[in-house]
Scaffold this motif. Structure first.
Motif, short mmCIF file in Angstrom:
data_model
loop_
_atom_site.label_atom_id
_atom_site.label_comp_id
_atom_site.label_asym_id
_atom_site.label_seq_id
_atom_site.Cartn_x
_atom_site.Cartn_y
_atom_site.Cartn_z
N THR A 62 -16.66 17.78 47.87
CA THR A 62 -17.26 18.03 49.18
C THR A 62 -16.46 19.09 49.91
N THR A 63 -17.14 20.04 50.51
CA THR A 63 -16.46 21.04 51.32
C THR A 63 -16.84 20.83 52.78
N ILE A 64 -15.83 20.70 53.62
CA ILE A 64 -16.05 20.45 55.05
C ILE A 64 -15.67 21.71 55.82
N THR A 65 -16.65 22.25 56.54
CA THR A 65 -16.42 23.48 57.30
C THR A 65 -17.11 23.36 58.66
N ALA A 66 -17.02 24.40 59.47
CA ALA A 66 -17.58 24.32 60.83
C ALA A 66 -19.11 24.25 60.81
N ASN A 67 -19.73 25.14 60.04
CA ASN A 67 -21.19 25.23 60.09
C ASN A 67 -21.82 25.29 58.71
N PRO A 68 -21.80 24.20 57.96
CA PRO A 68 -22.41 24.23 56.63
C PRO A 68 -23.92 24.20 56.75
#
Ligand code: ADP
Ligand code: ASP
Ligand code: MG
Length: 462
Positions: free
Chosen positions: A297-303
């Motif tokens: 899982t990649t967690i970023t500001a605006n996926p």
């Protein structure tokens, strides 16, 4: 540079540490020298706390048996992993010394019959001190130059033992002093997560599961390109796999969604992990050390928005609901302040709050001060307490964007006795409180209808 954190199951035995070494070597070849953060070997923190509890009960012998078992487990792992005589002897000696110190601290606590939060931290920190030493030696043995760095010289915290607050500027300065030079020399620094020290060097810990938080604090302090959380599942799943069968890994989610899921019970990520990463916009990845080829899982500001209506669900059991009713509430100001002052005085944090004209319901997780809280609230209100409740939290950016979604989620729960319903201003989550006995069925229902469709294709990298 990348910060890689490996949880307890990812360092639990020699095979796990060998897998870790292969993953770290791969990262070094790909992006340059990473910083490695490790938890204690799985179960060790619990065993250390058990040893403290044994001393508290006056069972000094029980405590020393536990220390002996932990010493033996670390020694066996060191013997299996290390072959070069000098390094092997040095590491085994250092570990022996450490467990001897642990036994001595526990002995002193038993003699004094005093367990303070400060001495408990001194004992509990031993798990990460031992694992970081072992992992650094194993990395070097397996061909990756590495050095153990005592995290207590790096992570500067408040003196709130057991739940210490980091001092980020001081920690960043220490990282530049003790960690960055190693990276620049191509040597992988290995630090224990979860542990730190006050400015005067007294050992502290960040709270259970706090190694994730250490990793993100180090990532932020070093302005890392990425923070990787290596664990035993394929990423953040749509729900806790121990509660919902068929929970699926989420390829991406937003910082805000990850924070909500973590805060409301998704144990895979410590709830404080996201904050330091958000400040610098550092992506956080959750990866499986048993299946490193899976993208995680990649967690970023605006996926991108997930296709399913809800991103995921989280839950907490053993919640207590406190109902506070008073006609004084009606059109009175200052009532809420009085209510919250009671919780503050008893150092008990509240999770969910709902209000009506004459009542307010509050959930708490920590019941230790419940008697005092009820007594103090009863001075100015009628108070009811219900235990064995659970909290179910549905999370997703779409809750904010799609009118009617929250109503549909509640609609599927129409047969369940909901005690509280709450949706905050940011509206990324919808939280309900219900009797614990109904939790699993309610989770399954919402998950099936809102978290799965359409079926995502698991993402796999070569
Ligand atoms: P580590 O020791 O690597 O820090 P943890 O045990 O703290 O690992 O966290 C991983 C566990 O979190 C998983 O094995 C899983 O049982 C649990 N978990 C709870 N909720 C979730 C979720 N939504 N997604 C993934 N794992 C979850
Ligand atoms: N070892 C600590 C714990 O078990 C910290 C962690 O694993 O993140 O809570
Ligand atoms: Mg954890």
């Amino acid at each position: 540079m990348v910060v890689m954190k490996f949880g307890g199951t990812s360092v639990k035995d020699p095979e796990a540490i060998q897998r870790l070494a292969a993953i770290v070597a791969g990262e070094q070849a790909r992006t340059g020298t990473p910083v490695v953060v490790v938890s204690a070997m799985s179960g060790i923190t619990d065993q250390l706390l058990d040893a403290v509890a044994a001393v508290e009960r006056g069972d000094a012998e029980g405590a020393s048996r536990k220390v002996a078992a932990m010493r033996d487990r670390h020694r066996a792992a060191a013997e299996a992993l290390l072959t070069r005589g000098d390094v092997r002897d040095e590491v085994i000696d250092a570990l022996e010394r450490q467990w001897r110190d642990t036994a001595q601290i526990l002995h002193a606590m038993a003699v004094l019959r005093e367990v303070s939060p400060r001495s408990r931290d001194a004992v509990v920190a031993m798990g990460e001190l031992a694992s970081s030493r072992l992992v650094a030696a194993a990395l070097a043995e397996l061909g990756t130059p590495a050095r153990c760095v005592d995290a207590r010289t790096v992570l500067v915290t408040s003196a709130d033992h057991g739940l210490a607050q980091p001092d980020q500027p001081s920690t960043a300065a220490r990282l530049h002093e003790h960690v960055l030079p190693l990276v620049q020399d191509g040597v992988v620094p290995v630090l224990g997560g979860f542990i730190g020290a006050t400015a005067d060097g007294i050992t502290t810990t960040l709270g259970r599961g706090g190694s994730d938080y250490s990793a993100s604090l180090f990532g932020a302090g070093l302005k890392a390109a990425e923070i990787q959380i290596w664990t035993d599942v394929d990423g953040m799943l749509t729900a806790d796999p121990r509660v919902v069968h068929g929970a699926r890994p989420l390829p991406s989610l937003s910082f805000a969604e990850a924070s909500e899921l973590a805060y409301f019970g998704a144990k895979v990520l410590h709830p404080s992990t996201i904050a330091p990463a958000v400040a610098d916009g550092i992506p956080v990845k959750i990866l499986n050390s048993h299946r490193p080829h899976v993208a995680g899982t990649t967690i970023t500001a605006n996926p991108p928005l997930p296709e399913a209506p809800l991103t995921g669900l989280a839950c907490k059991r053993d919640i207590t609901v406190v109902d506070i009713r008073s006609s004084m509430m009606l059109a009175a100001y200052g009532f809420m302040r009085r209510v919250f002052e009671v919780f503050e005085r008893h150092r008990t944090s509240v999770d969910v709050i709902t209000t009506s004209e004459v009542s307010v319901s509050i959930t708490i997780e920590d019941r230790r001060a419940i008697e005092g809280i009820v007594a103090d609230l009863s001075v100015f209100a009628e108070v009811g307490v219900e235990s064995e409740m659970a909290l179910l939290c549905a999370v997703g950016e779409r809750l904010r964007l799609e009118a009617g979604l929250a109503a549909r989620v509640l609609g599927t729960l129409d047969e369940f006795p909901l005690r509280m319903v709450s949706q905050a201003g940011a509206r990324r989550n919808l939280t309900v409180v219900l009797p614990q006995a109904h939790l699993q069925a309610a989770m399954a229902r919402v998950h099936e209808r809102f978290c799965l469709a359409p079926v995502p294709v698991p993402e796999v990298v070569a």
